[in-house]
Design a protein around this motif. Sequence first.
Motif, mmCIF file in Angstrom:
data_model
loop_
_atom_site.group_PDB
_atom_site.id
_atom_site.type_symbol
_atom_site.label_atom_id
_atom_site.label_comp_id
_atom_site.label_asym_id
_atom_site.label_seq_id
_atom_site.Cartn_x
_atom_site.Cartn_y
_atom_site.Cartn_z
ATOM 1 N N GLY A 104 1.194 1.928 -2.071
ATOM 2 C CA GLY A 104 0.911 0.817 -1.171
ATOM 3 C C GLY A 104 -0.212 -0.066 -1.701
ATOM 4 O O GLY A 104 -0.608 0.034 -2.871
ATOM 5 N N HIS A 105 -0.699 -0.933 -0.832
ATOM 6 C CA HIS A 105 -1.715 -1.918 -1.215
ATOM 7 C C HIS A 105 -2.689 -2.130 -0.065
ATOM 8 O O HIS A 105 -2.360 -1.903 1.095
ATOM 9 C CB HIS A 105 -1.080 -3.273 -1.563
ATOM 10 C CG HIS A 105 -0.124 -3.207 -2.695
ATOM 11 N ND1 HIS A 105 1.193 -2.851 -2.516
ATOM 12 C CD2 HIS A 105 -0.299 -3.417 -4.019
ATOM 13 C CE1 HIS A 105 1.804 -2.855 -3.692
ATOM 14 N NE2 HIS A 105 0.924 -3.196 -4.616
ATOM 15 N N GLY A 106 -3.852 -2.625 -0.420
ATOM 16 C CA GLY A 106 -4.836 -2.994 0.598
ATOM 17 C C GLY A 106 -5.917 -3.832 -0.045
ATOM 18 O O GLY A 106 -5.991 -3.939 -1.279
ATOM 19 N N VAL A 107 -6.730 -4.461 0.794
ATOM 20 C CA VAL A 107 -7.826 -5.262 0.248
ATOM 21 C C VAL A 107 -9.122 -4.887 0.965
ATOM 22 O O VAL A 107 -9.188 -4.870 2.191
ATOM 23 C CB VAL A 107 -7.542 -6.776 0.322
ATOM 24 C CG1 VAL A 107 -7.269 -7.242 1.737
ATOM 25 C CG2 VAL A 107 -8.686 -7.569 -0.291
ATOM 26 N N PHE A 108 -10.093 -4.494 0.150
ATOM 27 C CA PHE A 108 -11.448 -4.256 0.625
ATOM 28 C C PHE A 108 -12.236 -5.545 0.419
ATOM 29 O O PHE A 108 -12.219 -6.118 -0.675
ATOM 30 C CB PHE A 108 -12.142 -3.152 -0.184
ATOM 31 C CG PHE A 108 -11.610 -1.772 0.053
ATOM 32 C CD1 PHE A 108 -12.183 -0.942 1.004
ATOM 33 C CD2 PHE A 108 -10.531 -1.300 -0.686
ATOM 34 C CE1 PHE A 108 -11.700 0.336 1.214
ATOM 35 C CE2 PHE A 108 -10.042 -0.015 -0.483
ATOM 36 C CZ PHE A 108 -10.622 0.803 0.472
ATOM 37 N N HIS A 109 -12.934 -5.979 1.449
ATOM 38 C CA HIS A 109 -13.941 -7.023 1.276
ATOM 39 C C HIS A 109 -15.296 -6.338 1.224
ATOM 40 O O HIS A 109 -15.595 -5.497 2.087
ATOM 41 C CB HIS A 109 -13.891 -8.035 2.420
ATOM 42 C CG HIS A 109 -12.743 -8.981 2.327
ATOM 43 N ND1 HIS A 109 -11.495 -8.692 2.821
ATOM 44 C CD2 HIS A 109 -12.653 -10.221 1.767
ATOM 45 C CE1 HIS A 109 -10.679 -9.716 2.582
ATOM 46 N NE2 HIS A 109 -11.357 -10.654 1.954
ATOM 47 N N GLN A 145 1.450 -0.918 4.082
ATOM 48 C CA GLN A 145 1.585 0.500 3.773
ATOM 49 C C GLN A 145 0.520 0.918 2.781
ATOM 50 O O GLN A 145 0.238 0.182 1.825
ATOM 51 C CB GLN A 145 2.983 0.752 3.178
ATOM 52 C CG GLN A 145 3.329 2.220 2.975
ATOM 53 C CD GLN A 145 3.064 2.730 1.571
ATOM 54 O OE1 GLN A 145 3.237 2.009 0.602
ATOM 55 N NE2 GLN A 145 2.637 3.968 1.468
ATOM 56 N N ILE A 146 -0.080 2.057 3.011
ATOM 57 C CA ILE A 146 -0.993 2.615 2.018
ATOM 58 C C ILE A 146 -1.097 4.120 2.232
ATOM 59 O O ILE A 146 -1.068 4.612 3.363
ATOM 60 C CB ILE A 146 -2.387 1.946 2.067
ATOM 61 C CG1 ILE A 146 -3.150 2.216 0.760
ATOM 62 C CG2 ILE A 146 -3.204 2.418 3.276
ATOM 63 C CD1 ILE A 146 -4.292 1.259 0.510
ATOM 64 N N ARG A 147 -1.143 4.831 1.120
ATOM 65 C CA ARG A 147 -1.471 6.257 1.131
ATOM 66 C C ARG A 147 -2.613 6.440 0.153
ATOM 67 O O ARG A 147 -2.567 5.942 -0.980
ATOM 68 C CB ARG A 147 -0.289 7.127 0.691
ATOM 69 C CG ARG A 147 0.735 7.319 1.773
ATOM 70 C CD ARG A 147 1.632 8.508 1.496
ATOM 71 N NE ARG A 147 2.352 8.333 0.234
ATOM 72 C CZ ARG A 147 3.123 9.266 -0.298
ATOM 73 N NH1 ARG A 147 3.239 10.437 0.280
ATOM 74 N NH2 ARG A 147 3.769 9.029 -1.415
#
Length: 195
Positions: A104-109, A145-147
């Motif tokens: 999956g993917h995600g973005v941390f600021h 989605q992220i794992r």
Amino acid sequence: MALITIFDEGKTLTDEETVTACLKSYGVDYQRWIPAHPLAIDASAEEILRAYSREIQTLKALGGYVTVDIIDVSPETPGLEEMLAKFNREHWHDEDEVRFIISGHGVFHIHAENQSVIGIEVEAGDLIRVPRGTRHWFNLCADRQIRAIRLFQYVSGWTPHYSHSGVDHNFLPVCFGVSQLPYKSSAATDFKSND
Ligand SMILES: [Fe+2]
């Protein structure tokens, strides 16, 4: 490979060496764990932890982490929006935030002390450590989605302190590869030291 956006400079970084050096300057440790261990797409949390047991033990020894778990969210996750609402407001922790992305993917600021906000879009194979006390927030990308493997220094697990600064409202909760555009950036004015 993580993508870094430095909003106030209008820059996006994609080269591993440049990304690692940039994140270091913001106090964030970054590594690529390659080769990743092969896992079935529906691997259980136990199977993931077993596959990465050697790396987890190494991280525990280096960072004093005492517990580990798997966060696994998808559009089908019950209460997903309520869960995301805990992550997507600016906060900090009294411990490091360590994540290894399985899928999956995600973005941390990241809103480090006396620095402007940067974005880190993560994908499978990315390991990041956000030091304790560093203000940050997290959003999913379009795949929703992220794992990820999470490591904690306290058995109490994920405990946020919200800044209530509203800085997170100034950045669109989408990922760089699509249309991550800031409305404006803002320097930190009130920061809890991570020392
Ligand atoms: Fe956090």
